[in-house]
Design an enzyme around this catalytic site. Structure first.
Site, PDB file in Angstrom:
ATOM      1  N   GLY A   1      56.394  35.003  43.802  1.00  0.00           N
ATOM      2  CA  GLY A   1      56.283  33.629  43.354  1.00  0.00           C
ATOM      3  C   GLY A   1      57.547  33.028  42.792  1.00  0.00           C
ATOM      4  O   GLY A   1      57.536  31.903  42.292  1.00  0.00           O
TER       5      GLY A   1
ATOM      6  N   ALA B   1      57.147  38.542  49.297  1.00  0.00           N
ATOM      7  CA  ALA B   1      57.532  38.013  47.995  1.00  0.00           C
ATOM      8  C   ALA B   1      59.007  37.640  47.953  1.00  0.00           C
ATOM      9  O   ALA B   1      59.867  38.371  48.450  1.00  0.00           O
ATOM     10  CB  ALA B   1      57.218  38.978  46.854  1.00  0.00           C
ATOM     11  N   GLY B   2      59.265  36.484  47.348  1.00  0.00           N
ATOM     12  CA  GLY B   2      60.625  36.030  47.118  1.00  0.00           C
ATOM     13  C   GLY B   2      61.032  34.821  47.940  1.00  0.00           C
ATOM     14  O   GLY B   2      61.946  34.091  47.564  1.00  0.00           O
TER      15      GLY B   2
ATOM     16  N   LYS C   1      45.806  45.185  52.419  1.00  0.00           N
ATOM     17  CA  LYS C   1      47.137  45.146  51.817  1.00  0.00           C
ATOM     18  C   LYS C   1      47.029  45.714  50.411  1.00  0.00           C
ATOM     19  O   LYS C   1      46.336  45.165  49.549  1.00  0.00           O
ATOM     20  CB  LYS C   1      47.683  43.726  51.760  1.00  0.00           C
ATOM     21  CG  LYS C   1      49.062  43.662  51.103  1.00  0.00           C
ATOM     22  CD  LYS C   1      49.411  42.261  50.671  1.00  0.00           C
ATOM     23  CE  LYS C   1      50.599  42.301  49.721  1.00  0.00           C
ATOM     24  NZ  LYS C   1      50.844  40.994  49.087  1.00  0.00           N
TER      25      LYS C   1
END
Length: 262
Positions: free
Chosen positions: A165, A191-192, A104
């Protein structure tokens, strides 16, 4: 167990689970293990610059808790702010994991927001793909950049739905939907996500999966939250496949009176 007739396929490999989980931010290795198991994750991401997978002999090793014969490791370049560091980190991971080539990629552009540097990300992706890596790439929610990364040869594109985060949820539904509808590789929200409903929304938009860490690890009960996220991903995927009813401006009776006897 998710339907094996509807697998997530990444780089030619089929996975039952569409929930990918991180391995950081837990209080200890045991909690990491329990949360990962509760999530039903098959792919686990690991920050090579922060987590020991053999580079620090004598210290607790994640490989002992989450054995590679059971989980697909997804080394990531978290904490890298330039192309050279990101590429070097992926090459280190390949060495530590005996030739493992699925990674990743994330190249960050700002320490406060952890927003991706898309220019550096494009450059690093090009180098890694030429070097034989199968690149899953963290990027912004820009549909043009997402398509460019796909065309370069990334095996999955992972747009943020909100800052890393933050737990703010899916802040950019239109962009995520645009990316999904124009993609021919898996699109995974990265993310989120803050809670189970956020994960469900991502799946209802048509995303192929969700990667999360903080949403589980920072919960009051991470293991319980991991189980909730597992169910949320499955429900969202089933709802997407089923196809929601059309939205209407006015009410429509659940039991219509047309055709009644009296």
């Amino acid at each position: 167990m998710p339907n094996i007739e509807d697998p997530l396929v990444i780089a030619g490999v089929e996975y039952r689970s569409r929930l990918l989980t991180g391995t950081g931010k837990y209080k200890d290795m045991e909690q990491t293990r329990l949360a990962t198991e509760a999530a039903g994750a098959e792919i686990v991401t690991v920050a090579i610059r922060r987590t020991n997978i053999g580079q620090n002999p004598g210290e607790p090793n994640l490989l002992d808790v989450l054995p590679p014969d059971r989980y697909t490791y997804l080394p990531n370049t978290a904490g890298c702010y330039n192309v050279d560091d990101a590429v070097r980190t992926c090459r280190l991971a390949r060495e530590l994991l005996d030739g493992h080539d699925l990674v990743k990629l994330e190249v960050l552009g700002d320490e406060k927001t952890l927003y991706p540097d898309v220019v550096a990300t494009l450059k690093a992706a090009e180098i890694l793909i030429k070097d034989g890596f199968k690149v899953m790439v963290y990027t912004s929610d820009d549909p043009i950049i997402a398509k460019r990364l796909e065309e370069m040869g990334c095996v999955a594109v992972m747009p943020l739905a909100g800052p890393i985060g933050s737990g703010l949820g899916i802040q950019n539904r239109y962009n995520i939907l645009e990316i999904v509808q124009n993609a021919t590789v898996p699109i995974l929200v990265d993310a989120g996500v803050g809670t189970a409903s956020d994960a469900t929304i991502a799946m209802e938009l048509g995303c192929d999966g969700v990667l999360m860490n903080t949403a589980i690890a920072a919960a009051r009960d991470p293991v319980l939250m991991a189980g909730a996220m597992k169910k949320a991903i499955e429900a969202g995927r089933e709802a997407f496949r089923a196809g929601r009813m059309p939205r209407k401006r006015y009410a429509s009776a659940s039991s219509p009176i047309d055709g009644t006897f009296f």
